[in-house]
Write a protein that holds these residues in place. Structure first.
Motif, PDB file in Angstrom:
ATOM      1  N   GLU A 184       0.862  -1.192   0.000  1.00  0.00           N
ATOM      2  CA  GLU A 184       0.000   0.000   0.000  1.00  0.00           C
ATOM      3  C   GLU A 184       0.886   1.224   0.000  1.00  0.00           C
ATOM      4  O   GLU A 184       1.619   1.479   0.963  1.00  0.00           O
ATOM      5  CB  GLU A 184      -0.904  -0.022   1.227  1.00  0.00           C
ATOM      6  N   LEU A 185       0.810   1.980  -1.076  1.00  0.00           N
ATOM      7  CA  LEU A 185       1.721   3.112  -1.244  1.00  0.00           C
ATOM      8  C   LEU A 185       0.936   4.321  -1.739  1.00  0.00           C
ATOM      9  O   LEU A 185      -0.046   4.168  -2.479  1.00  0.00           O
ATOM     10  CB  LEU A 185       2.801   2.767  -2.278  1.00  0.00           C
ATOM     11  N   PRO A 186       1.393   5.522  -1.363  1.00  0.00           N
ATOM     12  CA  PRO A 186       0.725   6.720  -1.853  1.00  0.00           C
ATOM     13  C   PRO A 186       0.767   6.812  -3.375  1.00  0.00           C
ATOM     14  O   PRO A 186       1.739   6.380  -3.993  1.00  0.00           O
ATOM     15  CB  PRO A 186       1.537   7.868  -1.230  1.00  0.00           C
ATOM     16  N   LYS A 187      -0.263   7.387  -3.945  1.00  0.00           N
ATOM     17  CA  LYS A 187      -0.361   7.604  -5.398  1.00  0.00           C
ATOM     18  C   LYS A 187      -0.227   6.318  -6.208  1.00  0.00           C
ATOM     19  O   LYS A 187       0.221   6.341  -7.357  1.00  0.00           O
ATOM     20  CB  LYS A 187       0.704   8.602  -5.870  1.00  0.00           C
ATOM     21  N   SER A 188      -0.553   5.180  -5.600  1.00  0.00           N
ATOM     22  CA  SER A 188      -0.457   3.942  -6.359  1.00  0.00           C
ATOM     23  C   SER A 188      -1.778   3.186  -6.304  1.00  0.00           C
ATOM     24  O   SER A 188      -2.527   3.297  -5.338  1.00  0.00           O
ATOM     25  CB  SER A 188       0.663   3.057  -5.819  1.00  0.00           C
ATOM     26  N   SER A 189      -2.048   2.433  -7.380  1.00  0.00           N
ATOM     27  CA  SER A 189      -3.177   1.509  -7.365  1.00  0.00           C
ATOM     28  C   SER A 189      -2.650   0.161  -7.826  1.00  0.00           C
ATOM     29  O   SER A 189      -1.704   0.100  -8.620  1.00  0.00           O
ATOM     30  CB  SER A 189      -4.279   2.000  -8.305  1.00  0.00           C
ATOM     31  N   ALA A 190      -3.226  -0.897  -7.290  1.00  0.00           N
ATOM     32  CA  ALA A 190      -2.740  -2.230  -7.650  1.00  0.00           C
ATOM     33  C   ALA A 190      -3.719  -2.876  -8.630  1.00  0.00           C
ATOM     34  O   ALA A 190      -4.933  -2.736  -8.498  1.00  0.00           O
ATOM     35  CB  ALA A 190      -2.619  -3.086  -6.399  1.00  0.00           C
ATOM     36  N   VAL A 191      -3.167  -3.544  -9.616  1.00  0.00           N
ATOM     37  CA  VAL A 191      -3.979  -4.247 -10.615  1.00  0.00           C
ATOM     38  C   VAL A 191      -3.458  -5.677 -10.709  1.00  0.00           C
ATOM     39  O   VAL A 191      -2.248  -5.900 -10.758  1.00  0.00           O
ATOM     40  CB  VAL A 191      -3.854  -3.564 -11.995  1.00  0.00           C
ATOM     41  N   MET A 192      -4.406  -6.627 -10.717  1.00  0.00           N
ATOM     42  CA  MET A 192      -3.982  -8.021 -10.771  1.00  0.00           C
ATOM     43  C   MET A 192      -3.759  -8.455 -12.215  1.00  0.00           C
ATOM     44  O   MET A 192      -4.650  -8.316 -13.053  1.00  0.00           O
ATOM     45  CB  MET A 192      -5.032  -8.912 -10.121  1.00  0.00           C
ATOM     46  N   ALA A 193      -2.567  -8.945 -12.500  1.00  0.00           N
ATOM     47  CA  ALA A 193      -2.274  -9.436 -13.851  1.00  0.00           C
ATOM     48  C   ALA A 193      -1.020 -10.291 -13.813  1.00  0.00           C
ATOM     49  O   ALA A 193       0.069  -9.779 -13.568  1.00  0.00           O
ATOM     50  CB  ALA A 193      -2.087  -8.271 -14.826  1.00  0.00           C
ATOM     51  N   ALA A 194      -1.201 -11.594 -14.059  1.00  0.00           N
ATOM     52  CA  ALA A 194      -0.039 -12.442 -14.311  1.00  0.00           C
ATOM     53  C   ALA A 194       0.357 -12.236 -15.766  1.00  0.00           C
ATOM     54  O   ALA A 194      -0.494 -11.906 -16.603  1.00  0.00           O
ATOM     55  CB  ALA A 194      -0.389 -13.901 -14.054  1.00  0.00           C
ATOM     56  N   TYR A 195       1.620 -12.428 -16.081  1.00  0.00           N
ATOM     57  CA  TYR A 195       2.070 -12.227 -17.464  1.00  0.00           C
ATOM     58  C   TYR A 195       1.357 -13.195 -18.421  1.00  0.00           C
ATOM     59  O   TYR A 195       1.193 -12.908 -19.600  1.00  0.00           O
ATOM     60  CB  TYR A 195       3.579 -12.426 -17.581  1.00  0.00           C
ATOM     61  N   GLU A 196       0.947 -14.330 -17.876  1.00  0.00           N
ATOM     62  CA  GLU A 196       0.284 -15.333 -18.712  1.00  0.00           C
ATOM     63  C   GLU A 196      -1.120 -14.884 -19.112  1.00  0.00           C
ATOM     64  O   GLU A 196      -1.691 -15.410 -20.070  1.00  0.00           O
ATOM     65  CB  GLU A 196       0.182 -16.669 -17.950  1.00  0.00           C
ATOM     66  N   ASP A 197      -1.693 -13.922 -18.382  1.00  0.00           N
ATOM     67  CA  ASP A 197      -3.056 -13.448 -18.641  1.00  0.00           C
ATOM     68  C   ASP A 197      -2.967 -12.128 -19.418  1.00  0.00           C
ATOM     69  O   ASP A 197      -3.036 -11.034 -18.840  1.00  0.00           O
ATOM     70  CB  ASP A 197      -3.780 -13.249 -17.292  1.00  0.00           C
ATOM     71  N   LEU A 198      -2.846 -12.259 -20.743  1.00  0.00           N
ATOM     72  CA  LEU A 198      -2.575 -11.061 -21.550  1.00  0.00           C
ATOM     73  C   LEU A 198      -3.700 -10.025 -21.521  1.00  0.00           C
ATOM     74  O   LEU A 198      -3.410  -8.825 -21.462  1.00  0.00           O
ATOM     75  CB  LEU A 198      -2.234 -11.461 -22.988  1.00  0.00           C
ATOM     76  N   PRO A 199      -4.991 -10.441 -21.541  1.00  0.00           N
ATOM     77  CA  PRO A 199      -6.032  -9.412 -21.435  1.00  0.00           C
ATOM     78  C   PRO A 199      -5.918  -8.609 -20.134  1.00  0.00           C
ATOM     79  O   PRO A 199      -6.037  -7.376 -20.138  1.00  0.00           O
ATOM     80  CB  PRO A 199      -7.333 -10.222 -21.479  1.00  0.00           C
ATOM     81  N   ALA A 200      -5.651  -9.309 -19.022  1.00  0.00           N
ATOM     82  CA  ALA A 200      -5.496  -8.598 -17.742  1.00  0.00           C
ATOM     83  C   ALA A 200      -4.258  -7.707 -17.781  1.00  0.00           C
ATOM     84  O   ALA A 200      -4.277  -6.562 -17.306  1.00  0.00           O
ATOM     85  CB  ALA A 200      -5.386  -9.611 -16.594  1.00  0.00           C
TER      86      ALA A 200
END
Ligand SMILES: NC(=O)c1ccc[n+]([C@@H]2O[C@H](COP(=O)([O-])OP(=O)(O)OC[C@H]3O[C@@H](n4cnc5c(N)ncnc54)[C@H](OP(=O)(O)O)[C@@H]3O)[C@@H](O)[C@H]2O)c1
Length: 305
Positions: free
Chosen positions: A47-63
């Motif tokens: 959890e960091l200021p000015k950051s948002s987390a997005v879930m994406a494994a490299y194998e999941d290209l659409p994500a």
């Protein structure tokens, strides 16, 4: 080199749940830069200021595409243990570029080359070539072996074993590599199409590394050179995974071949502070070698200056 700092570009930071990427993300947050943390597990995203987390494994290209969409700069950490690394990273790079990423800062490896002695060097060379081929602006950071991992090379009997011969390596701390990455990411335009070797201040053989560590810690640490076959058998007998065997034996092959016998000034030039030495690392982590036997059973586990 802080001229780009005010530009509100978004940096997509991969590997943010890992040791190196996590350090980079924390530094970018301290600089007040907006970033998107690309992670495989949202629960472990920092959890960091000015950051948002997005879930994406490299194998999941659409994500992955959604995760990097709208980002100007991508800090790319390779998936070291992926099965088909070449193909996977090709897709990752192409996805990033097609989603509009304009600059890729790639964490590569010292002396990455098509004919490198270890798979790590060849794999990283392949990713560098893919990135170059897209024409996207890029910066390649090529760290030496991580100093932070050196304690893990030392067994409980105090031996450093491996087929590294008398070759030398300038161990570099992850903190220094992260400082360099942050310096590049805060002002990427100043580093377009540059390649930086990122090393510690001095190249030493494993024998010299062992002697130095013994002197500094009062523990008995010795280098036992092995053949490649001996090293593979030894690591397997200790329960190492095939990935770990490949990484360690490959790193030793690179050392033995002289491919890691390089000292750069990158850390000092880009960060303004000197690269951390083995001594400096032990001062900061005085119990890093506490698993190794004390010299004569009476030495003190204290890092000397
Ligand atoms: N120079 C050296 O001595 C040395 C030594 C070791 C490694 N390296 C290289 O340096 C890089 C970073 O090292 P590190 O110590 O930070 O490693 P680390 O702690 O294992 O971190 C790796 C990061 O990459 C993420 N990752 C792995 N596979 C992924 C995938 N398929 N899709 C999306 N994310 C993935 C991991 O996510 P999770 O947290 O979900 O696993 C983690 O955040 C690695 O590429 C490694 O090959 C260099």
């Amino acid at each position: 080199m802080g001229e780009d700092l005010t530009a509100e570009r978004i940096i997509a930071t991969t590997g943010a749940t890992g040791a190196l990427g996590g350090r980079v993300a924390a530094r970018l947050a301290r600089l007040g830069l907006p970033q998107r943390l690309v992670v495989r597990d949202l629960n472990r995203a920092p959890e960091l200021p000015k950051s948002s987390a997005v879930m994406a494994a490299y194998e999941d290209l659409p994500a992955l595409g959604r995760a990097v969409r709208g980002a100007d700069v991508l800090f790319l950490v390779a998936a070291a243990d992926a099965r088909d690394r070449g193909e996977l990273h090709r897709r990752v790079v192409e996805t990033a570029v097609s989603e509009g990423v304009r600059h890729i800062v790639y964490l590569s490896f010292l002396n990455a080359a098509a004919d490198a002695a270890c798979a790590l060097g060849r794999d990283h060379h392949a990713v560098e070539a893919l990135i170059r081929a897209t024409g996207v602006a890029h910066t390649f950071l090529r760290p030496s072996l991580y100093l932070d991992l050196l304690p893990g090379w030392i067994g409980e009997d105090g031996t450093i074993r491996g087929p590294a011969g008398e070759g030398r390596v300038a161990w570099v701390s992850r903190d220094d590599v992260a400082d360099v990455a942050a310096a590049v990411l805060r002002a990427p335009r100043a580093h377009v199409n540059r390649v930086y070797d990122v090393t510690g201040p001095e190249a030493v053989s494993l024998g010299r590394t062992a002697t130095r560590l013994s002197t500094l810690t009062g523990r008995t640490i010795v280098y036992v050179p092995q053949t490649t076959e001996e090293a593979v058998g030894f690591l397997r007998s200790r329960g190492a995974s095939e990935q770990e065997v490949e990484t360690r034996v490959g790193a030793c092959a690179a050392i033995a071949a002289g491919e890691l016998d390089a000292v750069s000034t990158t850390v000092a030039r880009l960060t303004g502070h000197p690269a951390r030495s083995i001594e400096g690392y032990l001062r900061k982590n005085p119990s890093a070698l506490s698993h190794a036997p004390l010299f004569g059973g009476s030495g003190k586990a204290v890092a000397a200056p």
